[in-house]
Design an enzyme around this catalytic site. Sequence first.
Site, PDB file in Angstrom:
ATOM      1  N   ILE A 130       0.856  -1.181   0.000  1.00 50.30           N
ATOM      2  CA  ILE A 130       0.000   0.000   0.000  1.00 50.30           C
ATOM      3  C   ILE A 130       0.894   1.234   0.000  1.00 50.30           C
ATOM      4  O   ILE A 130       1.723   1.412   0.892  1.00 50.30           O
ATOM      5  CB  ILE A 130      -0.947   0.006   1.210  1.00 50.30           C
ATOM      6  CG1 ILE A 130      -1.848  -1.227   1.180  1.00 50.30           C
ATOM      7  CG2 ILE A 130      -1.773   1.288   1.224  1.00 50.30           C
ATOM      8  CD1 ILE A 130      -2.723  -1.356  -0.055  1.00 50.30           C
ATOM      9  N   LYS A 131       0.709   2.062  -1.014  1.00 44.50           N
ATOM     10  CA  LYS A 131       1.567   3.235  -1.186  1.00 44.50           C
ATOM     11  C   LYS A 131       0.900   4.453  -0.557  1.00 44.50           C
ATOM     12  O   LYS A 131      -0.250   4.770  -0.857  1.00 44.50           O
ATOM     13  CB  LYS A 131       1.827   3.474  -2.676  1.00 44.50           C
ATOM     14  CG  LYS A 131       2.798   4.600  -2.956  1.00 44.50           C
ATOM     15  CD  LYS A 131       2.917   4.876  -4.455  1.00 44.50           C
ATOM     16  CE  LYS A 131       3.788   3.858  -5.146  1.00 44.50           C
ATOM     17  NZ  LYS A 131       4.101   4.293  -6.543  1.00 44.50           N
TER      18      LYS A 131
END
Length: 336
Positions: A130-131
């Site tokens: 997850i960025k």
Amino acid sequence: MYKNNNINFSLWCDFLQRDFINGEFKELISSDTINGATSNPTIFKNAFCNSSDYENVIKSCKFKHPKTVYEILATQDIRLAAEKLLKNYANNDDGFVSIEVDPCLYDDAEGSFKEGKNLYSTIGMPNVMIKIPATKAGFEAMNELMKKGININATLVFSPQQALDCLDSFENATNEFIKRFPKANLPQAVISVFVSRFDRLLDTKMSEKSLPTSQIGIMNASKIYNTIQKKNLPNVKTLFASTGVKGDSLHKAYYVKELLYKNSINTAPLETIKAFGDVHFEEKSPLSDDSIDKFFDVVKKADIDMTKVYKDLLNDGISSFVKSFEDIMSDLKKKI
């Protein structure tokens, strides 16, 4: 992946699109050219708004909210990419693919956490990262997500202080995770250090001052790399991002070859990946902090305020991703 496994260097693809994932992407993985991938709102904008690959899915989503449609398209692509990379992941050869939370949440810790958790759950693959932008709210969201075993890509990192804040967040989250799950595999994280944007912004002024061009991005990235290496967290790596080259003054793989450091990752566009594969490059050893500090002393004397540069580049990066996301929403709204 780079053939010299002694330095544990990885090359990830900074591009995803449906037909590419089902075609050339698989070939790049099977040939060991790449072993990971990243995405961002700008990449998805080019895919969703300009490619015919998504027309049928978009048509089937009539009357849904544009963001819901976006999430359907994005999570489908990320899942497909994650499936293609699963063998790498199983063999401890990276194998990660990143998806960014809504960039409009850059100052909303709770919103970023909830969306990150939902995206990870929806995709349902262990090799997804997850960025999240490296802002104050972002550090909080990263911490909470990583405590739950979710892999993190901290993006839009420009300053050494941002990297330190990421490291603090990751160290705290890792320790909490170990207390709760002492026998489980650690969640992984990368700190995405942006490189070429410094030189595009500052090279003209550097040239006017008779100082070397195409160097500030390398020096700054090296400083951050040294900081991350010293911290020596077993589940955190430096990822060099924004490594594409504009124009013909530099070799297309310039920023990759100059940052070919041990235990690091470089995420690059297709053009750069192909250029890197055409030439043999040797491992690089980063300069010492002392040498880097002396370089930035000279930069400071040239009236370049790096604190302001860091702030401006972060704000510009956030604005650019927000603009791309809003453009996607506007385009999808017209199509559904």
